[in-house]
Design a protein around this motif. Structure first.
Motif, PDB file in Angstrom:
ATOM      1  N   THR A 161      16.813   1.330   0.117  1.00 57.99           N
ATOM      2  CA  THR A 161      17.757   0.649  -0.763  1.00 57.99           C
ATOM      3  C   THR A 161      17.033   0.192  -2.035  1.00 57.99           C
ATOM      4  O   THR A 161      15.807   0.065  -2.052  1.00 57.99           O
ATOM      5  N   ALA A 162      17.828  -0.046  -3.076  1.00 57.17           N
ATOM      6  CA  ALA A 162      17.259  -0.553  -4.326  1.00 57.17           C
ATOM      7  C   ALA A 162      17.349  -2.069  -4.402  1.00 57.17           C
ATOM      8  O   ALA A 162      16.477  -2.724  -4.944  1.00 57.17           O
ATOM      9  N   ARG A 163      18.422  -2.620  -3.852  1.00 57.23           N
ATOM     10  CA  ARG A 163      18.634  -4.065  -3.863  1.00 57.23           C
ATOM     11  C   ARG A 163      19.059  -4.517  -2.483  1.00 57.23           C
ATOM     12  O   ARG A 163      19.736  -3.784  -1.759  1.00 57.23           O
TER      13      ARG A 163
ATOM     14  N   ARG B 123      18.084  -4.436   6.503  1.00 56.55           N
ATOM     15  CA  ARG B 123      17.356  -4.710   7.745  1.00 56.55           C
ATOM     16  C   ARG B 123      15.893  -4.280   7.645  1.00 56.55           C
ATOM     17  O   ARG B 123      15.042  -5.064   7.267  1.00 56.55           O
ATOM     18  N   VAL B 124      15.602  -3.031   7.966  1.00 53.66           N
ATOM     19  CA  VAL B 124      14.227  -2.537   7.859  1.00 53.66           C
ATOM     20  C   VAL B 124      14.240  -1.290   6.985  1.00 53.66           C
ATOM     21  O   VAL B 124      15.265  -0.665   6.783  1.00 53.66           O
ATOM     22  N   GLY B 125      13.100  -0.927   6.485  1.00 56.36           N
ATOM     23  CA  GLY B 125      12.997   0.258   5.634  1.00 56.36           C
ATOM     24  C   GLY B 125      12.497  -0.113   4.269  1.00 56.36           C
ATOM     25  O   GLY B 125      12.652  -1.250   3.807  1.00 56.36           O
ATOM     26  N   PRO B 126      11.889   0.826   3.584  1.00 52.58           N
ATOM     27  CA  PRO B 126      11.298   0.548   2.272  1.00 52.58           C
ATOM     28  C   PRO B 126      12.372   0.412   1.197  1.00 52.58           C
ATOM     29  O   PRO B 126      13.500   0.874   1.335  1.00 52.58           O
ATOM     30  N   THR B 127      11.977  -0.212   0.108  1.00 48.47           N
ATOM     31  CA  THR B 127      12.837  -0.281  -1.067  1.00 48.47           C
ATOM     32  C   THR B 127      12.471   0.841  -2.029  1.00 48.47           C
ATOM     33  O   THR B 127      11.405   1.462  -1.917  1.00 48.47           O
ATOM     34  N   PHE B 128      13.348   1.052  -2.982  1.00 44.05           N
ATOM     35  CA  PHE B 128      13.056   2.047  -4.018  1.00 44.05           C
ATOM     36  C   PHE B 128      11.771   1.682  -4.756  1.00 44.05           C
ATOM     37  O   PHE B 128      10.968   2.562  -5.085  1.00 44.05           O
ATOM     38  N   GLY B 129      11.571   0.397  -4.996  1.00 46.96           N
ATOM     39  CA  GLY B 129      10.352  -0.037  -5.671  1.00 46.96           C
ATOM     40  C   GLY B 129       9.098   0.365  -4.933  1.00 46.96           C
ATOM     41  O   GLY B 129       8.086   0.728  -5.550  1.00 46.96           O
ATOM     42  N   GLU B 130       9.140   0.309  -3.599  1.00 45.61           N
ATOM     43  CA  GLU B 130       7.979   0.726  -2.813  1.00 45.61           C
ATOM     44  C   GLU B 130       7.754   2.228  -2.930  1.00 45.61           C
ATOM     45  O   GLU B 130       6.603   2.692  -2.966  1.00 45.61           O
ATOM     46  N   LEU B 131       8.836   2.988  -3.015  1.00 48.31           N
ATOM     47  CA  LEU B 131       8.687   4.443  -3.147  1.00 48.31           C
ATOM     48  C   LEU B 131       7.963   4.798  -4.441  1.00 48.31           C
ATOM     49  O   LEU B 131       7.024   5.618  -4.435  1.00 48.31           O
ATOM     50  N   VAL B 132       8.383   4.199  -5.552  1.00 47.37           N
ATOM     51  CA  VAL B 132       7.795   4.592  -6.832  1.00 47.37           C
ATOM     52  C   VAL B 132       6.439   3.943  -7.060  1.00 47.37           C
ATOM     53  O   VAL B 132       5.777   4.240  -8.070  1.00 47.37           O
ATOM     54  N   ALA B 133       5.997   3.072  -6.126  1.00 45.19           N
ATOM     55  CA  ALA B 133       4.647   2.501  -6.208  1.00 45.19           C
ATOM     56  C   ALA B 133       3.635   3.302  -5.397  1.00 45.19           C
ATOM     57  O   ALA B 133       2.446   3.002  -5.395  1.00 45.19           O
TER      58      ALA B 133
END
Length: 614
Positions: free
Chosen positions: A178-180, A184-194
């Motif tokens: 998710t982006a915002r 529950r669990v799982g990475p955010t979009f911010g973590e993907l692009v980092a």
């Protein structure tokens, strides 16, 4: 306001060069004598080339309150590489695609480019399946078919029920991103692009080819499960090269688009996004759409951003033209950089075309031609283009370089079939549907009909002649040409954005239609939205039906008209991926309205042709 562009020397259009081959059985083969020029094998290569050459050029801008958030080509390449690596780490791959539940946006585009870079099919899904469904049965069926490895939703709260449906339907649990408001669990979009790209991404990129599946697009469907159209990198990249050859100005002036069309559909996601990406242009997301309460966002965007190419469906133009006619400053801004006006399918009414011509003459600093093309989800999408000045309203043009058309006699019309590098290899896990979709010579069967502008000169192009399956017989056995009747009604009425024709196995032709509020306000001399039972509006439409009847037989005479308050829904399939109204879906979804048209005592929403004589 956007400043005007410098003078352009490249022509807008390349002249068509078409060969026609006539067969004894009535079949006609049309093809361009121009071959497809060199182009990148895949769009990830295109992105990287632009990121090196024009890293600071804005690829995408997204409305954010009064401001816009921008994504440059350099940032897009960097984020696509990082996200691509993380998607591979999460288990996504050629057999486990990335499903995108959210609408147009920065995250959606970056993840699509990440999929292109890592060789992972991207699966954009209409937001209606997530946000407008009570049981999510269509979304569940898509998940079972696609078997996604990663599912993205920009808002974990808003898409919570849809994500639950995805997790419930998936045989192998996908990772939710998710982006915002993380779900529950799982990475955010911010973590993907980092994420730091590693050798896995390099190997995936090195393995890309024209045959790599870039996207799986679901076709509109009213019953059953929509089919997943396999879309290869070759289909997308070759289609854009074809368009560059017939619109040569793109090579000199990268396109600037202000666009709302959903990326879950081929028109918005394959045609428009890839036109910008291929030519190093900029796409400004329009938060509006041609619907009450939303079109004002489109006008707001166009007041500050002048496009060089404007793309819309006919209903969008019908809503835009009154604004341009009322506001000369807005019209001058809109036309200040415009090279062409592009509309989907062949449904632009002649009266609307004429009004656009007058606006161009009055406000544009240079001639602005109108043009259309035609194609389907299965053709990536453009197969034809009217790439010459002076094309007639409704002309869909001629085959693009590299495309071969086969015109086959069918039920008194000519079905258009297609072959070429832009054609899908088939439908995901549907060999039965794939086999039916192609004829014995390998041409894709479209079910659409065309006629020549001039039988003796194929370079003057083809006119769209409706869906063969949409035409019907009245109970008397008389055939009704839906495209003709619908076009005559909208052109004569002026206050209608669109219409659907009914009457299969009935004694009379009737219609469902939608009001263009801007036109209706002018007709009724009011600043407020006009209710569908307004006496001036009703009287006007009664006269229109009566006037049409004086020039038509039973197959072209509309006896009754019902005005719909709910606009046609693109996400529900009422507007097709080709941009025109889907007769079948509308008639099925609004069957109660159709029954009202044929009720013995029609309700107050029904307008009668013979009311002017009562």
């Amino acid at each position: 306001m956007t400043s005007p562009s410098p003078p352009i020397t490249s022509p807008t259009f390349a002249p068509p060069q078409i060969a026609a081959e006539h067969h004894d059985d009535g079949t006609i083969i049309l093809s361009s004598t121009t071959t497809v020029g060199p182009h990148h094998d895949h769009l990830a290569h295109t992105l990287r080339a632009h990121a090196e050459r024009i890293p600071d050029t804005v690829l995408l801008s997204v409305p954010d309150g009064r401001q816009r958030r921008e994504l440059t080509y350099g940032q897009a390449r960097e984020q696509a590489d990082s996200a691509g690596q993380r998607l591979l780490d999460l288990g996504a791959g050629p057999a486990r695609p990335v499903m995108l539940l959210s609408g147009n946006g920065r995250e959606h585009l970056v993840l699509t480019l990440a999929c292109y870079t890592a060789g992972i099919p991207a699966v954009p899904v209409s937001v209606a399946y997530s946000l407008s469904s009570a049981d999510h049965h269509q979304l569940r069926a898509m998940v079972e078919l696609v078997r996604p490895g990663v599912v993205f939703a920009d808002d974990g709260d808003a898409y919570g029920p849809a994500i639950d449906a995805v997790l419930d339907a998936a045989a192998e649990t996908p990772t939710i991103v998710t982006a915002r408001r993380p779900f529950r669990v799982g990475p955010t979009f911010g973590e993907l692009v980092a994420t730091v790209p590693g050798p896995e991404l390099g190997r995936a990129y090195a393995g890309l080819s024209g045959d790599t599946i870039a996207k799986i697009l679901f076709t509109s469907g009213s019953t059953g499960v929509p089919k997943g159209v396999l879309t290869t990198q070759r289909m997308l990249s070759s289609n854009q090269q074809m368009m560059r050859q017939v619109w040569p100005f793109l090579a000199e002036e990268p396109p600037v688009l202000v666009d709302w069309l959903p990326w879950s559909h081929t028109f918005g996601g394959s045609h428009n996004v890839n036109m910008v990406l291929t030519n190093g242009g900029t796409l400004h997301i329009d938060a509006g759409r041609p619907a009450p309460g939303l079109f004002e966002h489109t006008v707001d965007a166009l007041r500050t951003i002048a496009p060089t190419v404007y793309v819309n469906v006919p209903a969008g133009y019908a809503m835009l033209v009154p604004y341009l006619e009322r506001d000369a400053a807005f019209a001058r801004q809109f036309f200040s950089r415009l090279r062409l006006l592009f509309y989907a399918a062949a449904a632009l009414p002649q009266t609307l075309w004429d009004r656009l011509e007058r606006l161009v003459e009055r406000h544009a600093p240079r001639p602005v031609p109108f043009t259309s093309s035609w194609g389907t989800t299965e053709t990536a999408p453009a197969a034809t283009s009217a790439h010459w000045t002076g094309a007639r309203c409704g002309c869909i043009g001629v085959p693009l370089p590299g495309v071969t058309l086969k015109l086959v006699p069918d039920s008194g019309k000519r079905e258009i079939r297609i072959a070429g590098p832009t054609i899908t290899p088939g439908y995901l896990d549907r060999p039965d549907a794939t086999a039916v979709a192609f004829d014995e010579d390998g041409f894709y069967r479209t079910g659409d009909a065309v006629v020549f502008v001039d039988e003796n000169d194929p370079n003057q192009g083809l006119m769209f002649d409706g869906r063969i399956a949409e035409d019907f017989k009245l109970a008397t056995g008389t055939w009704v040409s839906v495209a003709t009747v619908r076009g005559n009604l909208i052109s004569a009425a002026r206050v209608l954005t669109d219409a659907v024709i009914a009457g299969h196995d009935r004694s009379e032709v009737t219609a469902l239609a939608w009001v263009n509020q801007a036109e209706a306000r002018a007709l009724c001399d009011t600043d407020n939205d006009v209710p569908i039972d307004h006496p001036v509006l009703r009287a006007h439409l009664e006269r229109v039906l009566a006037d049409l009847a004086t020039h038509a037989g039973s197959a072209g005479r509309i006896e009754r008209l019902l005005l719909c308050s709910e606009p046609p829904d693109l996400d529900a399939g009422e507007i097709t991926d080709k941009g025109y109204i889907n007769q079948r879906v509308v008639l099925e979804r609004r069957s109660s309205d159709v029954e009202d048209l044929y009720a013995g005592e029609a309700g107050p929403r029904v307008i009668h042709r013979d009311a002017v004589r009562r």
